[in-house]
Design a protein around this motif. Structure first.
Motif, PDB file in Angstrom:
ATOM      1  N   UNK A 293     -52.776   5.310 -34.469  1.00  9.39           N
ATOM      2  CA  UNK A 293     -52.991   5.506 -35.907  1.00  9.39           C
ATOM      3  C   UNK A 293     -52.921   7.003 -36.164  1.00  9.39           C
ATOM      4  N   UNK A 294     -51.865   7.416 -36.828  1.00  6.67           N
ATOM      5  CA  UNK A 294     -51.601   8.845 -37.007  1.00  6.67           C
ATOM      6  C   UNK A 294     -51.737   9.186 -38.493  1.00  6.67           C
ATOM      7  N   UNK A 295     -52.752   9.981 -38.815  1.00  8.15           N
ATOM      8  CA  UNK A 295     -52.910  10.438 -40.191  1.00  8.15           C
ATOM      9  C   UNK A 295     -53.470   9.404 -41.131  1.00  8.15           C
ATOM     10  N   UNK A 296     -54.230   8.462 -40.642  1.00  6.70           N
ATOM     11  CA  UNK A 296     -54.845   7.440 -41.486  1.00  6.70           C
ATOM     12  C   UNK A 296     -56.204   7.051 -40.952  1.00  6.70           C
ATOM     13  N   UNK A 297     -56.988   6.391 -41.795  1.00  8.36           N
ATOM     14  CA  UNK A 297     -58.334   5.964 -41.424  1.00  8.36           C
ATOM     15  C   UNK A 297     -58.541   4.522 -41.877  1.00  8.36           C
ATOM     16  N   UNK A 298     -57.856   3.560 -41.250  1.00  5.98           N
ATOM     17  CA  UNK A 298     -57.903   2.184 -41.745  1.00  5.98           C
ATOM     18  C   UNK A 298     -59.289   1.548 -41.735  1.00  5.98           C
ATOM     19  N   UNK A 299     -60.204   2.011 -40.918  1.00  6.03           N
ATOM     20  CA  UNK A 299     -61.562   1.480 -40.980  1.00  6.03           C
ATOM     21  C   UNK A 299     -62.111   1.616 -42.399  1.00  6.03           C
ATOM     22  N   UNK A 300     -61.766   2.704 -43.063  1.00  6.15           N
ATOM     23  CA  UNK A 300     -62.270   2.937 -44.404  1.00  6.15           C
ATOM     24  C   UNK A 300     -61.282   2.662 -45.506  1.00  6.15           C
ATOM     25  N   UNK A 301     -59.984   2.762 -45.218  1.00  2.00           N
ATOM     26  CA  UNK A 301     -58.994   2.727 -46.294  1.00  2.00           C
ATOM     27  C   UNK A 301     -57.984   1.593 -46.199  1.00  2.00           C
ATOM     28  N   UNK A 302     -57.886   0.920 -45.077  1.00  2.00           N
ATOM     29  CA  UNK A 302     -56.932  -0.189 -44.938  1.00  2.00           C
ATOM     30  C   UNK A 302     -57.422  -1.095 -43.814  1.00  2.00           C
ATOM     31  N   UNK A 303     -58.494  -1.800 -44.107  1.00  2.00           N
ATOM     32  CA  UNK A 303     -59.251  -2.494 -43.071  1.00  2.00           C
ATOM     33  C   UNK A 303     -58.423  -3.562 -42.356  1.00  2.00           C
ATOM     34  N   UNK A 304     -57.391  -4.081 -43.006  1.00  2.00           N
ATOM     35  CA  UNK A 304     -56.598  -5.132 -42.368  1.00  2.00           C
ATOM     36  C   UNK A 304     -55.885  -4.650 -41.116  1.00  2.00           C
TER      37      UNK A 304
END
Length: 697
Positions: free
Chosen positions: A185-196
């Motif tokens: 995961x480069x440059x993103x924070x899916x735990x907070x912004x894209x949980x899927x």
């Protein structure tokens, strides 16, 4: 607003709850398929992800799960309001829709008669991602010959970087993450912004023992969950990517056969990278060379490696070059050839939507000027270059956007919106910072209260959502406002005489998809079926080859300074003696841009605007937990509270979330510090690229 405004227990329980389908409309790549509990003709309860959607997979973020807080919020706008006091004073009187629309039409007509049609500038973006409700205002813009808008604020930099190598805006199927052995995961924070994303990462870790690597300038929630966190200084991701590729070539981990078949310029790239070793990158990124070496070997030795690329590292003046450099990695290793391998930034091209009816494309006059939405501050300040040599902007309609908080150089934006000679109409759900500065405020519907059609960036499903409940008070949908103004202004186009559902239906048919009735029954269609998601049949250029050498001039008019081959591009707003800190402003977990800042559950969980500061910097400046501090540069000064945080490098500051300006002790929001100058090659918001000073308040 106090947290007690809407207690979590305020919603009554229905005797036999019924869940109806919907789609999350917010500016997030997931575009989640939803199931919404309908409690009555005008009320909803629980919101959950659709379990039978293969991407959403029953999961939805916490803020959308609490969506009833937004729909039924007591502060929601429900009637048209006309300003009666000074701008920004907050004095209003209620009006009928006819009175309000007659006034808006008269003021727009008056402005155009005085300065020409281009003096009117509709300003809109992605407060809703539904195509009909989001983009219908373009049809009115084109019909009236008003100034057009260059929509650069979110994706322009990332788009340019991806397209430079791939030639088309699509990538791997995100569901393949579950079949990967390494997810980066480069440059993103899916735990907070894209949980899927994390749903599919978790599956890969459980079933395949996959490893998760996160590349981010600070320790996010996703980084905390990772097996390895690489923490580059902001604006240095390109150097990291180059050093990784150096190791891949040096250690025999590059797939030369794949590159020979599918890429151009591989030998030139290898020669260029000969001096870009991990020691070189350490001096730029701050990441120890040994960590870079270890990551490069892990990546090169794992065929099923999936790069999930976020927007964060592209929101810098060198962001396009950084995106291009990172996207070269799976081409060098040949990861594209493997199931569970490759990369994804966004999959917009898989939907092939014909938006001519929605946007009124047949009405476009190419001679009409196009104003960059990121330069709204300079535009409203009368900067001749930003205005393109045309007339001043003296009338605006703002829809699905909140530029007073969200746009760069927000101090300049606010002063421009406060001009006495500027007429401002805002169509909104809440009294945002922008709405407070308006002359006319009109109440808008939410997703569950209108019909629309949805594509996605990180999703793979084409979806429709139908109106399920009645809107409160006198709220009207975006499409209805556009058509009502068109009638008063004499604008002609078939789209103005159609309902939102009729436009969606015609658009689906024109695009080769099932009609609206069929789509509503199916709920979604998998748009990835039949797509060459691995570029096995070639990348998006005529010769089918990936480009290691970027043709930036083909992607925008401001290409100067961007390296053609992957490299560190020193275009960033560098720290100096006067501004020794580099500031990034990533999303807060409970907010989405400035949406959800009004809901008590989100506000309670986020607390207050806070700057994260490395303990060494805190010790040097005498800062302790909760200390009030000032951040500043030539653009302005922001007051907020400090928090010592060892998950960031010394000299780097992090302020999460676009809080409303009123939430800051000084009444000035964080984007006052962000520059509005257009980033190469085609503009874009450099929200993670500011040099600032920090001092105790």
């Amino acid at each position: 607003m106090p947290d007690a405004a809407v207690p979590d227990t305020a919603l009554p329980e229905a005797a036999s709850p019924v869940f109806v389908p919907s789609v999350c409309p917010h500016d997030c790549p997931s575009t989640c398929a939803l199931e919404v509990e309908k409690l009555g003709p005008g009320r909803i309860g629980r919101v959950r992800g659709a379990a039978d959607n293969s991407y959403t997979a029953g999961v939805v973020c916490a803020k959308v799960a609490r969506y009833a807080e937004r729909v039924h919020h007591p502060d929601r706008l429900t009637v048209p309001l006309l300003r009666v006091g000074a701008k920004g004073e907050g004095r209003w009187r209620e009006a009928s829709w006819d009175e309000a629309l007659d006034l808006v039409a008269a003021r727009l007509r008056e402005a155009a008669e005085r300065h020409g049609a281009e003096t009117v500038w509709p300003y809109s973006y992605a407060g809703t991602m539904g195509l009909v409700q989001r983009d219908g205002i373009l049809r009115l813009t084109h019909a009236m010959g008003w100034s057009r808008q260059k929509r650069t604020i979110c994706t322009a930099l990332a788009d340019a970087g991806w397209l430079a190598g791939h030639g088309v805006k699509r990538g791997a199927d995100p569901r393949e993450i579950a079949e990967s052995d390494l997810i980066v995961v480069w440059g993103g924070n899916p735990v907070g912004t894209q949980v899927n994303v994390m749903t599919h990462v978790t599956r890969a870790r459980k079933t395949r023992g996959a490893r998760l690597v996160v590349v981010d300038p600070y320790r996010t929630g996703t980084a905390e969950a990772a097996d390895l966190h690489l923490m580059p200084r902001p604006g240095t991701d390109g150097a990291l990517a180059c050093a990784v590729m150096h190791v891949l070539f040096r250690d025999g981990l590059a797939d030369r056969e794949y590159m020979a078949r599918h890429a151009s310029g591989a030998e030139e790239l290898e020669r260029h990278l000969a001096t870009r070793d991990p020691a070189w990158a350490e001096g730029i990124t701050g990441i120890p060379a040994a960590e870079i070496e270890a990551f490069a070997r892990l990546y090169g030795e794992t065929p099923r490696s999936f790069l999930r690329l976020g927007y964060g590292f592209s929101r810098s003046r060198n962001g396009a070059a950084q995106m291009h450099a990172v996207t070269c990695l799976p081409v060098v290793t040949g990861a594209w050839a493997h199931r569970g391998g490759g990369a994804l930034y966004a999959n917009a091209a898989i939907f092939h939507i014909d938006k001519r009816l929605i946007e009124g494309a047949d009405l476009i006059d190419p001679a009409t000027r196009v104003l960059d939405m990121c330069e709204i501050g300079p535009v409203l300040a009368g900067d001749p270059a930003a205005l393109g040599g045309g007339p001043p902007v003296t009338a605006m309609i703002v829809q699905s956007c909140n530029p007073a908080d969200v746009a760069p150089e927000s101090g300049l934006v606010r002063s421009g919106l406060m001009r006495d000679d500027l007429f401002l109409c805002v169509h909104e759900q809440f009294m945002t910072e922008t709405a407070r500065l308006a002359d006319v405020v009109l109440p808008a519907t939410m997703m569950i209260e209108h019909d629309d059609l949805y594509t996605a960036g990180g999703q793979v499903h084409l979806q429709v959502a139908l109106r399920q409940i009645d809107p409160p008070g006198e709220c009207r949908e975006n499409h209805e406002l556009v058509c009502a103004l068109a009638a008063r202004l004499g604008a002609e186009h078939p789209g103005f005489r159609m309902s939102a559902r009729e436009i969606a239906d015609a658009t689906l048919r024109a695009s080769g998809w099932p009609d609206m009735e069929t789509m509503a029954r199916l709920r979604w269609v998998d748009a990835m079926e039949g797509v060459d998601s691995k570029f096995a049949r070639g990348f998006g250029f005529p010769d089918g080859r990936f480009r290691f050498r970027a043709d930036w001039a083909a992607l925008g008019p401001q290409a100067a300074g961007l390296p053609e081959l992957p490299d560190h591009a020193p275009l960033i707003e560098a720290a100096d003696a006067e501004h020794p800190f580099r500031l990034i402003t990533p999303p807060a977990r409970q907010f989405l841009n400035s949406s959800f800042t009004e809901t008590p559950g989100s506000r309670r969980r986020e607390g207050r605007p806070t700057v994260l500061v490395h303990p060494e910097d805190c010790a040097r400046l005498g800062l302790t937990e909760g200390r009030l501090v000032q951040l500043g540069n030539r653009r302005g000064v922001v007051r907020l509270h400090a928090r010592p945080f060892d998950g960031v490098r010394p000299g780097v500051l992090v302020v999460e979330g676009i809080w409303p300006a009123e939430a800051f002790p000084g009444g000035v929001g964080i984007n006052v510090l962000i520059g509005s100058d257009p980033a190469p090659p085609n503009g874009g918001g450099a929200f993670h690229d500011a040099a600032v000073w920090l001092r105790p308040d």
